[in-house]
Design a protein around this motif. Structure first.
Motif, PDB file in Angstrom:
ATOM      1  N   ILE A  57       1.152  -0.794  -0.118  1.00  0.00           N
ATOM      2  CA  ILE A  57      -0.070  -0.409   0.074  1.00  0.00           C
ATOM      3  C   ILE A  57       0.547   1.518  -0.289  1.00  0.00           C
ATOM      4  CG2 ILE A  57      -1.613   1.568   1.429  1.00  0.00           C
ATOM      5  CD1 ILE A  57      -2.798  -1.416   1.783  1.00  0.00           C
ATOM      6  N   SER A 109       2.305   1.737  -3.117  1.00  0.00           N
ATOM      7  CA  SER A 109       1.249   2.034  -4.170  1.00  0.00           C
ATOM      8  C   SER A 109       1.143   3.681  -4.612  1.00  0.00           C
ATOM      9  CB  SER A 109      -0.069   1.490  -4.125  1.00  0.00           C
ATOM     10  OG  SER A 109      -0.518   2.158  -3.337  1.00  0.00           O
ATOM     11  N   GLN A 150      -4.971   5.277   1.878  1.00  0.00           N
ATOM     12  CA  GLN A 150      -5.764   4.563   2.501  1.00  0.00           C
ATOM     13  C   GLN A 150      -7.129   4.970   2.293  1.00  0.00           C
ATOM     14  OE1 GLN A 150      -5.563   3.150   6.582  1.00  0.00           O
ATOM     15  NE2 GLN A 150      -3.489   3.707   6.473  1.00  0.00           N
ATOM     16  N   ILE A 155      -8.318   3.695  -1.727  1.00  0.00           N
ATOM     17  CA  ILE A 155      -7.953   2.308  -1.802  1.00  0.00           C
ATOM     18  C   ILE A 155      -9.627   1.961  -1.263  1.00  0.00           C
ATOM     19  CG2 ILE A 155      -6.965   0.282  -0.435  1.00  0.00           C
ATOM     20  CD1 ILE A 155      -4.397   1.523  -0.996  1.00  0.00           C
ATOM     21  N   LEU A 190      -3.802  -2.870  -6.651  1.00  0.00           N
ATOM     22  CA  LEU A 190      -2.256  -2.652  -6.691  1.00  0.00           C
ATOM     23  C   LEU A 190      -1.151  -3.331  -7.574  1.00  0.00           C
ATOM     24  CD1 LEU A 190      -1.978  -3.307  -2.373  1.00  0.00           C
ATOM     25  CD2 LEU A 190      -2.600  -0.782  -3.216  1.00  0.00           C
TER      26      LEU A 190
END
Length: 72
Positions: free
Chosen positions: A15, A18, A22, A25, A58
């Motif tokens: 994460i 990437s 948050q 995502i 991702l």
């Protein structure tokens, strides 16, 4: 033996790498930001469909996230 802590660490690393937040995502997965936070803390593991979609977002191989590349 694969440990949940290993999967959690790979999720955190992926994460961060990437460049997505948050929130971004969570929006793409249609889940709450707190669910992402709980996953990264190790409080919960994502459901299989969420994990599959997260890997797609991702651009990750599920074998990597599930630590299938670790040899005993």
């Amino acid at each position: 033996m694969i440990r949940l802590s290993q999967i959690r660490l790979r999720l955190i690393k992926s994460i961060k790498e990437s460049g997505l937040s948050q929130t971004e995502i969570a929006n793409k997965l249609n889940i709450s930001v707190s669910s992402i936070s709980h996953m990264l803390k190790g409080d919960i593991m994502p459901a299989l469909d969420t994990l599959a979609n997260l890997c797609q977002i991702l651009d990750l191989d599920t074998d990597y996230i599930l630590c299938q590349d670790i040899k005993d």
